[in-house]
Each structure stands twice: as C-alpha cells, then as structure tokens.
Design an enzyme around this catalytic site. Structure first.
Site, PDB file in Angstrom:
ATOM      1  N   TYR A 321      46.885  42.280  39.561  1.00 48.83           N
ATOM      2  CA  TYR A 321      46.426  42.320  38.132  1.00 48.83           C
ATOM      3  C   TYR A 321      46.121  42.995  37.368  1.00 48.83           C
ATOM      4  O   TYR A 321      45.759  42.120  35.889  1.00 48.83           O
ATOM      5  CB  TYR A 321      45.554  40.954  38.317  1.00 48.83           C
ATOM      6  N   CYS A 348      49.469  55.251  50.328  1.00 50.68           N
ATOM      7  CA  CYS A 348      50.658  56.996  50.079  1.00 50.68           C
ATOM      8  C   CYS A 348      50.775  55.576  49.309  1.00 50.68           C
ATOM      9  O   CYS A 348      52.338  55.661  49.240  1.00 50.68           O
ATOM     10  CB  CYS A 348      51.005  56.829  51.597  1.00 50.68           C
ATOM     11  N   TYR A 377      37.381  38.429  45.866  1.00 45.58           N
ATOM     12  CA  TYR A 377      38.543  38.235  46.226  1.00 45.58           C
ATOM     13  C   TYR A 377      39.220  40.065  46.067  1.00 45.58           C
ATOM     14  O   TYR A 377      40.284  40.510  45.579  1.00 45.58           O
ATOM     15  CB  TYR A 377      39.933  38.163  44.286  1.00 45.58           C
TER      16      TYR A 377
HETATM   17  N1  LLP Z   1      39.278  25.907  43.986  1.00 48.08           N
HETATM   18  C1  LLP Z   1      40.931  26.165  43.557  1.00 48.08           C
HETATM   19  C2  LLP Z   1      41.558  25.357  44.463  1.00 48.08           C
HETATM   20  C3  LLP Z   1      41.272  26.760  43.662  1.00 48.08           C
HETATM   21  O1  LLP Z   1      41.979  27.308  43.728  1.00 48.08           O
HETATM   22  C4  LLP Z   1      40.377  27.920  43.643  1.00 48.08           C
HETATM   23  C5  LLP Z   1      41.612  29.519  43.162  1.00 48.08           C
HETATM   24  C6  LLP Z   1      39.227  28.346  42.608  1.00 48.08           C
HETATM   25  C7  LLP Z   1      38.813  26.770  43.498  1.00 48.08           C
HETATM   26  C8  LLP Z   1      38.025  29.174  42.785  1.00 48.08           C
HETATM   27  O2  LLP Z   1      38.445  29.835  41.628  1.00 48.08           O
HETATM   28  P1  LLP Z   1      37.689  30.679  40.826  1.00 48.08           P
HETATM   29  O3  LLP Z   1      36.616  30.364  40.227  1.00 48.08           O
HETATM   30  O4  LLP Z   1      37.373  31.557  41.952  1.00 48.08           O
HETATM   31  O5  LLP Z   1      38.631  31.135  39.839  1.00 48.08           O
HETATM   32  N2  LLP Z   1      42.785  36.335  43.709  1.00 48.08           N
HETATM   33  C9  LLP Z   1      42.913  35.929  42.628  1.00 48.08           C
HETATM   34  C10 LLP Z   1      42.313  34.680  42.088  1.00 48.08           C
HETATM   35  C11 LLP Z   1      43.193  33.728  42.926  1.00 48.08           C
HETATM   36  C12 LLP Z   1      42.430  31.972  42.239  1.00 48.08           C
HETATM   37  C13 LLP Z   1      43.119  31.106  43.749  1.00 48.08           C
HETATM   38  N3  LLP Z   1      42.261  29.808  43.761  1.00 48.08           N
HETATM   39  C14 LLP Z   1      42.165  37.760  41.766  1.00 48.08           C
HETATM   40  O6  LLP Z   1      41.362  37.939  42.408  1.00 48.08           O
HETATM   41  O7  LLP Z   1      41.982  36.564  40.370  1.00 48.08           O
END
Ligand code: LLP
Length: 420
Positions: A321, A348, A377
């Site tokens: 990202y 690497c 994450y």
């Molecule tokens: N609810 C649902 C249905 C979701 O898909 C997600 C995150 C959340 C709640 C929680 O979202 P948050 O509050 O953490 O933004 N790997 C990415 C983030 C992917 C989020 C996926 N869904 C990153 O590192 O930014």
C-alpha cells in the site's frame, strides 16, 4: 514521536520502555524481530469506543491481528469479533467469544465455513445471491446482507471496498433479491452490513454510504415490507503511523458515524436500528511496536542503508500500500537524530524497504530500532518469504511480559516439507 507509540511508552535513561520494560530487555529475552503489544493501550482503545458509542455492539475486525490472547482481552471489555475464515472463527471461539458477539463475513464462503459459523451461533453476513439457500442448509439462523453502494473511499485502492464493481457486497437490486430469498428460506434477516474501506482518516465515505444505505432501507420498506433492525457499519477507522498524519481519535470517529446513522434514519422516518461497529486497525494498530536489530549499515553516495533483521515478511504494508512508517533508535532515543537513512529489510529483493526516509542518531550494527503503529495488518499479513520464521508477539503490562504468539523456528518450517 512518542505519541505514535503505545500509551505506556516512555523514554527512560535514553531507552524506550513499554509497559515499564526496557526495549533491550524485551529483545534480549524474546529475540528480534519482536512485536510488543501494550495491554494498557488495547484496553484504552476498547473503552474509548465502548464509552463513545455505548448503544452499539463493537466487534474487533480480527483480521487486523487474529490472536487468542488479544481476542480474550477484548472479550473482557465486552467486544466480540468479526471473523471471515475458519481460522479466525476458531481463534474467536478459543477466546471464549459467544455467538451473539460473532459476525462471519466473506465474499467466498465454503459450506464448511457456513456450517461451523452456524454451530457457533454466529450471524452470517450474506454476500452472494445464492448464499441464502446454502446458509439455510448449513443451519444458519441469523443473517445480515452486505450492500455495496458505489462509494469510493479516500484511501489506497487496494483497501477500498464500497465502490461500484467491488468484489464485496451486493448492489441494491441484487441485495433486495437476496433479502427476499433469505426471508423465504426462513432465515432471520436482522439487517444490513456495509464496510466502505480501511484506513479512513475522516467519516466522509461513511457519511455518503449511510445516506445511500438509508435510501436503500426505505426501498426495502416500500418493496418488501421489511426494514433493518440492525445496521453494521463495518470498520475502517484510521490510525497514525507517522507524525504528519492528522487523524481524529477513534471515539470521535465512531460517535460521528453513529450520529450520522441516527440522523439520516430519523430524517427518513425509518425506525432507528441497533448498530454494530467492526474496528480492526484502530483497536490494535497503536498498541503494537516492532523491535528490529540492525544488521548492517551501508553509507553510499545518495543513501544510507540501515538493514534490519526483518522486513517484508513481517510487514508487507510498505510494498502493498505504499504505507509509511517511522523508527526510533530504541536504546539511544535521547541522542539527536541527525542522519537521514533508509531502513531496508533482509529479503532478497530491492523493494524490501520498510522506511524510505527517517532520521536516526548515527546508526550502527547491533542497534535496536522500534517501529511504532505496527500492531495491525503487519504480523497478521506476515509470510515465510525466504523461508523466514515469523516473529513472536508479547503482551506487556506493569513490568510483566507474556508471550502471546511464539516465534516460529526453522524446524517448524521443515516440518511442512516432504522429507525422505
Ligand atoms: N469489517 C470488515 C467486513 C472488513 O472487511 C474489515 C477489513 C474490517 C471490518 C476492519 O477494518 P479496519 O477497521 O481494520 O479498517 N490489509 C489492509 C487492510 C484490509 C482491511 C480488510 N477489511 C491494510 O493493511 O491496510
């Protein structure tokens, strides 16, 4: 810079401490890389959101860091879990979270997942037109229907979810058919679910989505004689990873979103729903700090590379990202940070850079670096790239440290391999 660190972080005699423990003592006892979680911060964020929106059910978006000890700690704070795989569901159940505080999501659920979610008494967020029949056959009782309303959140495109053409959720016509089908299969259709994106610094995208969701709810009332009793507005609340990133506190964002639902619903004379929120990152992001050991320092004409003992295998967010982080020299935190360096990982490939630009005091191999706001994450998306064992995580509070996830070993990795 300390404000990016967990609430219990201090600089004492030039050294970073978290939970009253010196970074060097933690690194010495548990090795590096090490993700240090601060219990005080986890509980403070949990209480902040529960107090800001006492009327809402709060579920931890467990994908941000699925960990049994942390899920259990949140359960003590009356926070349930949003889960989207059998693994996350198993973790939530191991933490003792009950069915009323579990929502099972996913755009591609297996029958096995639907059955296991039903056995756990979880609410299922339907996300496909053929899912009502499959869910009913699996024994599901209570469902939400995930709606996608064509809102583009202001965030990295990989973590937008509410836009037209998203793989998540159902556009209004399709959602309407799914609600009708679910009801005809005898499912208790409790309400609607949205999740508009992640790392959202303000509530603009939520606001727009909520207005459209209310219009959709009115359409449900008029065309189906059904209105949602529950509105689950997902997660998405951002955290600060670097100093020049102004973001409102979690409680404020959560309250604003909740007020928006109440206001917009009232303006359409719809019965006020009960609310569900699913913050992931905002509950754990700031609570976690990653400690790395510097392995080499290379001073080139245009750049100084400070290479550490981790990288994209324990935090792939910079590559995925373009995420920005910062770092503190954990044992020389009071020395003036005058040298501009780039922090490289050990993997690497040239793209394995954790931080492009950061000021450190005269970096040397053997130094300990602390990268704040890595609780969400990072370890959750870690990999075994280059056959690298994943780091450990510890929970610290009041000068005690508890291992909440052990470090992988080379033997763990060899155990997966075919051996003569
Ligand atoms: N609810 C649902 C249905 C979701 O898909 C997600 C995150 C959340 C709640 C929680 O979202 P948050 O509050 O953490 O933004 N790997 C990415 C983030 C992917 C989020 C996926 N869904 C990153 O590192 O930014």
């Amino acid at each position: 810079m300390l404000e990016l660190f967990p609430d219990s972080a201090r600089i004492e005699e030039g050294e970073l401490t978290v939970g009253g423990l010196r970074a060097s003592a933690l690194a010495g006892r548990f090795g590096t890389p090490l993700v240090v979680y601060c219990e005080q911060t986890l509980r403070a964020r949990a209480r902040e959101i529960r107090e800001a929106v006492p009327e809402a059910l709060v579920l931890f978006g467990s994908k941000a860091f699925p960990n049994v000890a942390i899920l259990r700690l949140f359960a003590e704070e009356r926070i349930g879990a949003d889960v989207s795989t059998l693994g996350e569901l198993a973790f939530a159940r191991a933490a003792g979270i009950e069915g009323e505080r579990l929502v099972f999501h996913g755009n591609a659920k297996s029958d096995d997942e639907l059955r296991t979610a039903a056995e756990a008494g979880a609410t299922v967020a339907l996300d496909a037109e053929d899912e009502p029949g499959r869910a009913a056959a699996a024994g599901t009782r209570r469902v939400l229907v995930r709606v996608t309303l064509g809102v583009e959140a202001d965030t990295h495109e990989a973590i937008q979810t509410g836009h037209h053409g998203s793989k998540f959720g159902l556009p209004p016509d399709s959602a309407l058919r799914t609600i009708a089908a679910a009801r005809s299969h005898g499912l208790d259709v409790a309400g609607l679910h949205i999740h508009v994106g992640s790392q959202l610094a303000d509530i603009a995208a939520h606001q727009e989505t909520i207005e459209q969701l209310a219009a959709f709810a009115a359409r449900c009332r008029d065309e189906l004689g059904w209105t949602p009793e529950v509105v689950d507005i997902g997660g998405g609340f951002a955290v600060r990873h670097v100093e020049d990133e102004p973001i409102a506190p979690l409680g404020e964002l959560a309250r604003a979103v909740t007020d928006a639902v109440e206001l917009v619903w009232d303006s359409r004379a719809l019965p006020r729903p009960s609310l569900v929120l699913e913050p992931g990152r905002a509950l754990v992001g700031h609570a976690g700090v990653t400690l790395y050991r510097v392995r080499s320092v290379k001073r080139l004409a245009d750049v100084t590379w400070v290479a550490v003992d981790g990288g994209m295998s324990d935090n792939p967010r910079p590559q995925l990202y373009g995420a920005r982080y910062t770092a503190l020299s954990a044992t020389r935190a009071d020395e003036p940070a005058t040298e501009n360096v780039s922090i490289a990982g050990l993997h690497c490939e040239s793209g394995d850079v954790l931080i492009d630009d950061v000021l450190l005091p005269d970096p040397r191999s053997g130094d300990l670096l602390a990268v704040p706001a890595t609780g969400a994450y990072a370890l959750a998306m870690s990999s075994n790239y280059n056959a690298t064992p994943r780091p450990a995580a510890v929970l610290v509070a009041d000068t005690e440290a508890r291992l909440i996830r052990r470090r992988e070993t080379i033997d763990d990795l060899l155990a997966f391999e075919y051996q003569e």
